[in-house]
Motif scaffolding. Structure first.
Motif, short mmCIF file in Angstrom:
data_model
loop_
_atom_site.label_atom_id
_atom_site.label_comp_id
_atom_site.label_asym_id
_atom_site.label_seq_id
_atom_site.Cartn_x
_atom_site.Cartn_y
_atom_site.Cartn_z
N VAL A 169 0.97 -1.23 0.00
CA VAL A 169 0.11 -0.07 -0.01
C VAL A 169 0.92 1.18 0.09
CG1 VAL A 169 -1.77 1.39 1.36
CG2 VAL A 169 -2.02 -1.12 1.10
N ALA A 170 0.55 2.22 -0.71
CA ALA A 170 0.94 3.63 -1.01
C ALA A 170 -0.29 4.59 -0.65
CB ALA A 170 1.69 3.82 -2.17
N THR A 171 0.09 5.62 0.11
CA THR A 171 -1.13 6.57 0.32
C THR A 171 -0.69 7.94 0.05
OG1 THR A 171 -1.77 5.08 1.97
CG2 THR A 171 -2.68 7.11 2.02
N ILE A 172 -1.61 8.66 -0.68
CA ILE A 172 -1.52 10.05 -0.62
C ILE A 172 -2.69 10.84 -0.02
CG2 ILE A 172 -1.72 12.08 -2.26
CD1 ILE A 172 -0.12 10.75 -4.47
N VAL A 173 -2.20 11.67 0.89
CA VAL A 173 -3.20 12.29 1.77
C VAL A 173 -3.19 14.08 1.39
CG1 VAL A 173 -4.13 12.70 4.13
CG2 VAL A 173 -3.02 10.65 3.67
N TYR A 174 -4.38 14.42 0.99
CA TYR A 174 -4.49 15.93 1.19
C TYR A 174 -4.59 16.64 2.18
CZ TYR A 174 -4.85 14.34 -3.70
OH TYR A 174 -4.54 13.87 -5.14
N GLU A 175 -4.38 17.91 2.18
CA GLU A 175 -4.54 18.82 3.15
C GLU A 175 -6.15 18.66 3.86
OE1 GLU A 175 -3.64 22.42 1.02
OE2 GLU A 175 -1.46 22.30 1.27
N ASP A 176 -6.96 18.34 3.13
CA ASP A 176 -8.31 18.51 3.56
C ASP A 176 -8.64 17.00 4.05
OD1 ASP A 176 -8.70 16.58 1.47
OD2 ASP A 176 -10.17 17.80 0.41
N GLY A 177 -7.64 16.24 4.18
CA GLY A 177 -7.72 14.92 4.75
C GLY A 177 -8.22 13.56 3.71
N HIS A 178 -8.76 14.10 2.63
CA HIS A 178 -8.87 12.95 1.70
C HIS A 178 -7.81 12.21 1.10
CE1 HIS A 178 -10.96 11.02 -1.81
NE2 HIS A 178 -10.00 11.56 -2.44
N ALA A 179 -7.67 10.89 1.19
CA ALA A 179 -6.87 10.09 0.70
C ALA A 179 -7.15 9.26 -0.39
CB ALA A 179 -6.59 9.27 1.87
N HIS A 180 -5.95 9.05 -1.17
CA HIS A 180 -6.13 8.12 -2.28
C HIS A 180 -5.04 6.98 -1.94
CE1 HIS A 180 -8.32 10.33 -5.15
NE2 HIS A 180 -7.46 11.42 -5.12
N PHE A 181 -5.52 5.60 -2.13
CA PHE A 181 -4.63 4.36 -1.85
C PHE A 181 -4.33 3.86 -3.32
CE2 PHE A 181 -7.62 5.27 1.54
CZ PHE A 181 -6.76 5.37 2.65
N PHE A 182 -3.03 3.23 -3.19
CA PHE A 182 -2.53 2.60 -4.40
C PHE A 182 -1.91 1.26 -4.07
CE2 PHE A 182 -2.05 6.94 -4.04
CZ PHE A 182 -2.56 7.46 -5.49
N ASP A 183 -2.04 0.31 -5.10
CA ASP A 183 -1.62 -0.99 -4.67
C ASP A 183 0.00 -1.00 -5.17
OD1 ASP A 183 -2.36 -0.40 -7.48
OD2 ASP A 183 -1.93 -2.52 -7.89
N GLY A 184 0.63 -0.16 -4.94
CA GLY A 184 1.99 0.03 -4.87
C GLY A 184 2.74 1.23 -5.23
N ALA A 185 3.90 1.14 -4.90
CA ALA A 185 4.60 2.71 -5.42
C ALA A 185 4.57 2.97 -6.63
CB ALA A 185 5.86 2.77 -4.92
#
Length: 162
Positions: free
Chosen positions: A48-64
Motif C-alpha cells: 500500500v502507498a497513500t497520498i493524503v491531501y490537506e483536507d484529509g482526503h486520501a488516495h490509496f494505491f496497490d504499490g509505489a
C-alpha cells in the motif's frame, strides 16, 4: 533521587515521542480502489502507498509504481486534485511492512521481487537496506523519490529498468 526519577521520566517520554507517528495515516477500506489501475488496494497490504491531501482526503494505491503514475499526473486520475494540495505521501517499507515517508524512501527497481502489478518500485527505509536488497534480489538500481521521472513507471510495466 528526584533527579534520577526526573531523568528516567524525561528519557522514557522522549523515547515514546520519538517512536510515535506524527499523525495517523488512514488505511484503505475493503472497497477502496487504486485510482490508477482499479485494483482493490486492501488485498495487498504489504504494498500500500497513500497520498493524503490537506483536507484529509486520501488516495490509496496497490504499490509505489501506481502512486508515482498518479504523482506525475494527478488530474488524469482524480479530477480536482493537484500536487500542491498533497500533504503526505507514504509507502509500505518492504522489510518492516510499516508506512514510511515516500519522499525519504529508497527504491529498488528491476529486482526478482514483484508486486501486485508486476515489476515494482520496492520501498526501503535506509540506504543500507536498499544496497542489501539490491544484491540479494538481483536489482537493477536504487533511486530516490525525486529521481523517478514520469516515464519510469511505464518503463517498469515493460520490464525496462535503465
Amino acid at each position: 533521587m528526584k533527579t534520577l526519577l526526573a531523568l528516567v521520566f524525561a528519557t522514557w517520554t522522549g523515547l515514546a515521542l520519538a517512536q510515535a507517528p506524527a499523525a495517523e495515516l488512514p488505511e484503505p477500506g475493503a472497497k477502496d480502489l487504486c485510482p490508477v489501475c482499479g485494483m482493490l488496494v486492501s488485498k495487498y497490504p504489504n504494498w500500500v502507498a497513500t497520498i493524503v491531501y490537506e483536507d484529509g482526503h486520501a488516495h490509496f494505491f496497490d504499490g509505489a509504481k501506481d502512486m508515482f503514475k498518479f504523482w506525475h499526473d494527478p488530474a488524469k486520475y482524480a479530477t480536482g486534485h493537484s500536487r500542491d494540495q498533497i500533504e503526505r505521501v507514504s509507502v509500505t517499507e518492504y522489510y518492516g511492512l510499516q508506512a514510511i515517508d515516500a519522499r525519504r524512501a529508497w527504491y529498488v527497481i528491476g529486482s526478482d521481487v514483484l508486486g501486485p502489478m508486476g515489476h515494482e518500485f520496492v520501498p526501503l527505509a535506509t540506504e543500507e537496506d536498499a544496497a542489501d536488497f539490491l544484491k540479494e534480489h538481483a536489482g537493477a538500481r536504487v533511486l530516490r523519490f525525486d529521481e523517478v521521472g514520469a516515464e519510469l513507471p511505464a518503463m517498469l510495466d515493460a520490464a525496462r529498468f535503465e
